[in-house]
Design a protein around this motif. Sequence first.
Motif, PDB file in Angstrom:
ATOM      1  N   ILE A  27       0.985  -1.099  -0.013  1.00 22.18           N
ATOM      2  CA  ILE A  27       0.074  -0.114   0.115  1.00 22.18           C
ATOM      3  C   ILE A  27       0.864   1.108   0.136  1.00 22.18           C
ATOM      4  N   PRO A  28       0.917   2.042  -1.029  1.00 24.66           N
ATOM      5  CA  PRO A  28       1.859   3.173  -1.187  1.00 24.66           C
ATOM      6  C   PRO A  28       1.566   4.321  -0.073  1.00 24.66           C
ATOM      7  N   ASN A  29       2.730   4.548   0.377  1.00 24.49           N
ATOM      8  CA  ASN A  29       2.349   5.710   1.367  1.00 24.49           C
ATOM      9  C   ASN A  29       1.790   6.886   0.894  1.00 24.49           C
ATOM     10  N   GLN A  30       1.911   7.155  -0.265  1.00 29.88           N
ATOM     11  CA  GLN A  30       1.309   8.319  -0.983  1.00 29.88           C
ATOM     12  C   GLN A  30      -0.402   8.379  -0.962  1.00 29.88           C
ATOM     13  N   LEU A  31      -0.545   7.104  -1.183  1.00 30.89           N
ATOM     14  CA  LEU A  31      -2.121   6.822  -1.156  1.00 30.89           C
ATOM     15  C   LEU A  31      -2.821   6.975   0.034  1.00 30.89           C
ATOM     16  N   VAL A  32      -1.775   6.462   1.291  1.00 34.05           N
ATOM     17  CA  VAL A  32      -2.277   6.703   2.616  1.00 34.05           C
ATOM     18  C   VAL A  32      -2.210   8.191   3.167  1.00 34.05           C
ATOM     19  N   ALA A  33      -1.390   8.768   2.453  1.00 35.54           N
ATOM     20  CA  ALA A  33      -1.362  10.268   2.739  1.00 35.54           C
ATOM     21  C   ALA A  33      -2.485  11.002   2.444  1.00 35.54           C
ATOM     22  N   ALA A  34      -2.959  10.713   0.975  1.00 32.37           N
ATOM     23  CA  ALA A  34      -4.183  11.031   0.317  1.00 32.37           C
ATOM     24  C   ALA A  34      -5.351  11.058   0.985  1.00 32.37           C
ATOM     25  N   VAL A  35      -5.404   9.791   1.927  1.00 35.65           N
ATOM     26  CA  VAL A  35      -6.499   9.403   2.642  1.00 35.65           C
ATOM     27  C   VAL A  35      -6.566  10.420   3.861  1.00 35.65           C
ATOM     28  N   PHE A  36      -5.441  10.666   4.519  1.00 31.45           N
ATOM     29  CA  PHE A  36      -5.124  11.453   5.709  1.00 31.45           C
ATOM     30  C   PHE A  36      -5.562  13.146   4.990  1.00 31.45           C
ATOM     31  N   VAL A  37      -5.462  13.362   3.880  1.00 35.92           N
ATOM     32  CA  VAL A  37      -5.608  14.810   3.524  1.00 35.92           C
ATOM     33  C   VAL A  37      -7.040  14.862   3.388  1.00 35.92           C
ATOM     34  N   ILE A  38      -7.645  13.829   2.881  1.00 33.86           N
ATOM     35  CA  ILE A  38      -9.227  13.863   2.688  1.00 33.86           C
ATOM     36  C   ILE A  38      -9.853  13.800   4.227  1.00 33.86           C
ATOM     37  N   ALA A  39      -9.166  13.193   5.122  1.00 33.03           N
ATOM     38  CA  ALA A  39      -9.573  13.215   6.474  1.00 33.03           C
ATOM     39  C   ALA A  39      -9.810  14.628   7.045  1.00 33.03           C
ATOM     40  N   LEU A  40      -8.803  15.602   6.579  1.00 31.88           N
ATOM     41  CA  LEU A  40      -9.028  16.710   7.100  1.00 31.88           C
ATOM     42  C   LEU A  40      -9.986  17.637   6.408  1.00 31.88           C
ATOM     43  N   PHE A  41     -10.457  17.383   5.175  1.00 32.35           N
ATOM     44  CA  PHE A  41     -11.660  17.901   4.626  1.00 32.35           C
ATOM     45  C   PHE A  41     -12.883  17.288   5.522  1.00 32.35           C
ATOM     46  N   PHE A  42     -12.864  15.967   5.951  1.00 35.62           N
ATOM     47  CA  PHE A  42     -13.964  15.784   6.594  1.00 35.62           C
ATOM     48  C   PHE A  42     -14.204  16.429   8.246  1.00 35.62           C
ATOM     49  N   MET A  43     -13.081  16.808   8.562  1.00 35.02           N
ATOM     50  CA  MET A  43     -13.284  17.517   9.561  1.00 35.02           C
ATOM     51  C   MET A  43     -14.286  18.779   9.394  1.00 35.02           C
ATOM     52  N   GLY A  44     -14.155  19.545   8.336  1.00 38.17           N
ATOM     53  CA  GLY A  44     -15.000  20.538   8.176  1.00 38.17           C
ATOM     54  C   GLY A  44     -16.314  20.254   7.721  1.00 38.17           C
ATOM     55  N   LEU A  45     -16.461  19.064   6.973  1.00 43.45           N
ATOM     56  CA  LEU A  45     -17.859  18.689   6.415  1.00 43.45           C
ATOM     57  C   LEU A  45     -18.597  17.833   7.588  1.00 43.45           C
ATOM     58  N   GLU A  46     -17.813  17.173   8.491  1.00 41.67           N
ATOM     59  CA  GLU A  46     -18.724  16.534   9.412  1.00 41.67           C
ATOM     60  C   GLU A  46     -17.862  16.866  10.833  1.00 41.67           C
ATOM     61  N   PRO A  47     -18.377  18.044  11.179  1.00 44.74           N
ATOM     62  CA  PRO A  47     -18.171  18.593  12.628  1.00 44.74           C
ATOM     63  C   PRO A  47     -18.511  17.779  13.574  1.00 44.74           C
ATOM     64  N   GLN A  48     -19.754  17.005  13.647  1.00 49.46           N
ATOM     65  CA  GLN A  48     -20.200  16.230  14.668  1.00 49.46           C
ATOM     66  C   GLN A  48     -19.341  15.219  15.164  1.00 49.46           C
ATOM     67  N   ILE A  49     -18.062  14.615  14.225  1.00 46.91           N
ATOM     68  CA  ILE A  49     -17.086  13.609  14.791  1.00 46.91           C
ATOM     69  C   ILE A  49     -15.918  14.767  15.544  1.00 46.91           C
ATOM     70  N   THR A  50     -16.262  14.680  16.659  1.00 42.68           N
ATOM     71  CA  THR A  50     -15.101  15.546  17.446  1.00 42.68           C
ATOM     72  C   THR A  50     -13.481  15.201  17.119  1.00 42.68           C
ATOM     73  N   LEU A  51     -12.686  16.047  17.407  1.00 45.08           N
ATOM     74  CA  LEU A  51     -11.378  15.714  17.245  1.00 45.08           C
ATOM     75  C   LEU A  51     -10.808  14.417  18.284  1.00 45.08           C
ATOM     76  N   GLY A  52     -11.427  14.556  19.377  1.00 48.83           N
ATOM     77  CA  GLY A  52     -11.271  13.307  20.241  1.00 48.83           C
ATOM     78  C   GLY A  52     -11.574  11.969  19.697  1.00 48.83           C
ATOM     79  N   GLU A  53     -12.962  11.793  19.005  1.00 53.32           N
ATOM     80  CA  GLU A  53     -13.370  10.606  18.250  1.00 53.32           C
ATOM     81  C   GLU A  53     -12.574  10.369  17.224  1.00 53.32           C
ATOM     82  N   ARG A  54     -11.848  11.195  16.388  1.00 52.23           N
ATOM     83  CA  ARG A  54     -11.026  11.128  15.476  1.00 52.23           C
ATOM     84  C   ARG A  54      -9.697  10.698  15.770  1.00 52.23           C
TER      85      ARG A  54
END
Length: 152
Positions: A27-54
């Motif tokens: 599993i290439p690190n670049q793809l895992v990094a892309a998942v994490f970058v998208i996860a940062l977008f999720f923070m703004g789009l799904e604020p009901q999931i708290t930072l602690g839950e994440r």
Amino acid sequence: MLLFIVKLCLIIIFICISISDIEENKIPNQLVAAVFVIALFFMGLEPQITLGERVKGMLCVSLPMAALLFCVPGSFGGGDIKLMWAAGFALGFKMTIIATIVAIFLCGIYCCFLVFVKKKSLKEQFALGPFLCMGLTISLFFGEVLFQLLFQ
């Protein structure tokens, strides 16, 4: 609509991860990094999931996988652990647990197929990434329903 587009991007990355893991056992690190970058977008789009839950989502599966890898060398690949770490941040604790349950269930079906139909040994190695990605995808869309069915 934006949330759907971000989820679609995540699914495309999961497909790429699955193909890479099946073909190259990596599993290439670049793809895992892309998942994490998208996860940062999720923070703004799904604020009901708290930072602690994440943060709990990041650790609830990846940490036990890493511990098992330490105790049983070869039990998991590093890419599987990093994938669940990054995806756990996107989905949060509950949905990461659901994704893992679904992935283990699907993986179990595949193992039964290998043993009973293809007459393979239980010691055969196979790519776990595609099952994790299927579980994560199912959790993205049906995680809440599955959580209610399993835990309520």
